[in-house]
Design an enzyme around this catalytic site. Structure first.
Site, PDB file in Angstrom:
ATOM      1  N   ASP A  96       0.796  -1.231   0.000  1.00  0.00           N
ATOM      2  CA  ASP A  96       0.000   0.000   0.000  1.00  0.00           C
ATOM      3  C   ASP A  96       0.834   1.290   0.000  1.00  0.00           C
ATOM      4  O   ASP A  96       0.442   2.294   0.618  1.00  0.00           O
ATOM      5  CB  ASP A  96      -0.992  -0.017   1.165  1.00  0.00           C
ATOM      6  CG  ASP A  96      -2.189  -0.905   0.845  1.00  0.00           C
ATOM      7  OD1 ASP A  96      -2.566  -0.972  -0.347  1.00  0.00           O
ATOM      8  OD2 ASP A  96      -2.728  -1.540   1.762  1.00  0.00           O
ATOM      9  N   ASP A 156      -7.150  -3.752  -5.340  1.00  0.00           N
ATOM     10  CA  ASP A 156      -6.851  -2.441  -4.744  1.00  0.00           C
ATOM     11  C   ASP A 156      -5.521  -1.873  -5.243  1.00  0.00           C
ATOM     12  O   ASP A 156      -5.319  -0.663  -5.283  1.00  0.00           O
ATOM     13  CB  ASP A 156      -6.770  -2.537  -3.208  1.00  0.00           C
ATOM     14  CG  ASP A 156      -7.810  -3.433  -2.572  1.00  0.00           C
ATOM     15  OD1 ASP A 156      -8.233  -4.405  -3.220  1.00  0.00           O
ATOM     16  OD2 ASP A 156      -8.176  -3.190  -1.418  1.00  0.00           O
TER      17      ASP A 156
HETATM   18  N1  GLY Z   1      -7.382  -1.349   0.407  1.00  0.00           N
HETATM   19  C1  GLY Z   1      -8.108  -1.901   1.476  1.00  0.00           C
HETATM   20  C2  GLY Z   1      -9.516  -1.466   1.513  1.00  0.00           C
HETATM   21  O1  GLY Z   1     -10.013  -0.850   0.556  1.00  0.00           O
HETATM   22  O2  GLY Z   1     -10.174  -1.741   2.514  1.00  0.00           O
END
Ligand code: GLY
Length: 387
Positions: A96, A156
């Site tokens: 992330d 994501d």
């Molecule tokens: N990227 C994790 C979420 O959207 O919860």
């Protein structure tokens, strides 16, 4: 036809957001905002979550909107925290890096030429490419690299890739772009089903690198479409088109967007998983805000292509989604939330079939607040994207 957010409502919403953010600056200048509210209240935490870039992003958006240097000053303090986090490798063994470093540090570099921010974001980009597997051509989302139970990527990640395109521009090193392109190809090939719904996570074969199977963590079931996963797909594909010029990504964007819109209830606030279209299941307003940003991004691309009808249509749909949030989710009083901007978000809802740790169901969520503001600022026209 659904109602669109008016210019007056856009201005009201931003005024409201900037006022809430200003009031909360003392609590969140040296500490970060948690992933989600609990009973309408975000607690202050250390810089350890995947979400802590969103509050500094809101500060930059508040600065752009108001011109008030107070917000830029506080966001500059966060740059030091993010620099320390990546240098000391505090909670960065995951993918992330874009969510963390784009709205906090790329923004700080773009808006203020903050050299520490550039350094931190480049270190984060380097960390992100270190999670790329040549075999299977994907960036591993979570866990120890190569661990069999984590040999997968998640949809994501499409929002983490802009950090790599930015790093290539800054350094001239093609490896960043190359890995972003290869991961995108893998995601486009595997993450979308024939009806353009999406898998949340996707496992690859450790021996051969071949695609294995889709599974879910935060969605209802492996074969359903987690609303936010679909939303990351929508915005991620619009961004992928801008960064690559690959027309098939924009075409896929349309299909994935259509699926999302067709699964919305009449009030246009998404259920947390798109398998639900009516009833009492919790909503995830943040998915609506993310998709609105994706629609505004795509509208800009269609304008450049001279496809004006599509540009107008996606702009209108974005304003419809925002109007729904404005009417049903925008925080207007302390009784609703003392420090959040948008109600009815869902972080992780447990189902009999998923593997998530439950958190933040029907609450404000940090990214929901952020993308709500991004969409409002974007609509005003005075925004240069940091994604
Ligand atoms: N990227 C994790 C979420 O959207 O919860």
């Amino acid at each position: 036809m659904a109602k669109e957010l008016t210019e007056q409502e856009r201005k009201d919403a931003l005024k409201n957001a900037v006022a809430i953010i200003r009031r909360n600056l003392p609590e969140y200048t040296y500490r970060c905002q948690d992933t989600n509210t609990v009973n309408g209240i975000y607690k202050a935490i250390d810089n350890v979550e995947w979400t802590t870039g969103f509050w500094p992003g809101e500060l930059w958006l508040a600065y752009i909107e108001s011109g008030d240097e107070t917000f830029a000053h506080a966001a500059g303090i966060f740059v030091e925290s993010f620099r320390e986090r990546i240098k000391k490798r505090i909670a960065v063994d995951h993918h992330d890096m874009g969510f963390l470093y784009t709205p906090s540090c790329v923004a700080a570099w773009m808006l203020k030429g903050n050299a520490h921010a550039r350094e931190a974001a480049l270190l984060a980009a380097y960390n992100l490419i270190s999670r790329f597997h040549e075999k299977g051509e994907f960036i591993q989302a979570w866990g120890e690299m190569g661990a069999p139970d984590n040999y997968r990527y998640i949809i994501d990640c499409m929002l983490n890739l802009p950090l790599l395109y930015w790093a290539e521009q800054e350094t001239g090193k093609s490896v960043y772009r190359d890995i972003a392109l290869r991961h995108t190809r893998t995601c486009v090939k595997n993450s979308f089903r024939s009806d353009y719904s999406s898998f949340h996570t996707f496992f690859m074969d450790m021996e051969t690198g071949k695609p294995l199977r889709g599974e879910t963590c935060q969605g209802y079931r492996a074969d359903s479409s987690w609303a936010r996963g679909q939303a990351w797909g929508v915005y991620g594909l619009a961004l992928a088109y801008r960064h690559t010029g690959e027309r098939s990504y924009l075409d896929l964007f349309e299909h994935v967007a259509d699926y999302f819109m067709k699964r919305l209830p009449d009030d246009l606030i998404p259920y947390w998983d798109l398998i639900f279209t009516s009833g009492d299941e919790p909503r995830d307003s943040s998915s609506g805000a993310i998709v609105a940003c994706g629609f505004l991004e795509a509208a800009g691309s269609y304008e450049k292509l001279g496809e004006y009808e599509k540009a107008v249509s996606y702009r209108r749909k974005a304003k419809e989604l925002l109007k729904a949030i404005y009417d049903k989710c925008m925080v207007r009083s302390d009784e609703e939330s003392v420090n959040g901007l948008v109600k009815h978000g869902t972080y992780s809802k447990k189902s009999p079939y998923n593997t998530c740790t439950p958190a933040g169901v029907d609450e404000c969520v940090s990214w929901g607040d952020y993308y709500w503001m991004e969409a409002l600022v974007r609509l005003g026209g005075a925004w240069k994207s940091w994604w």
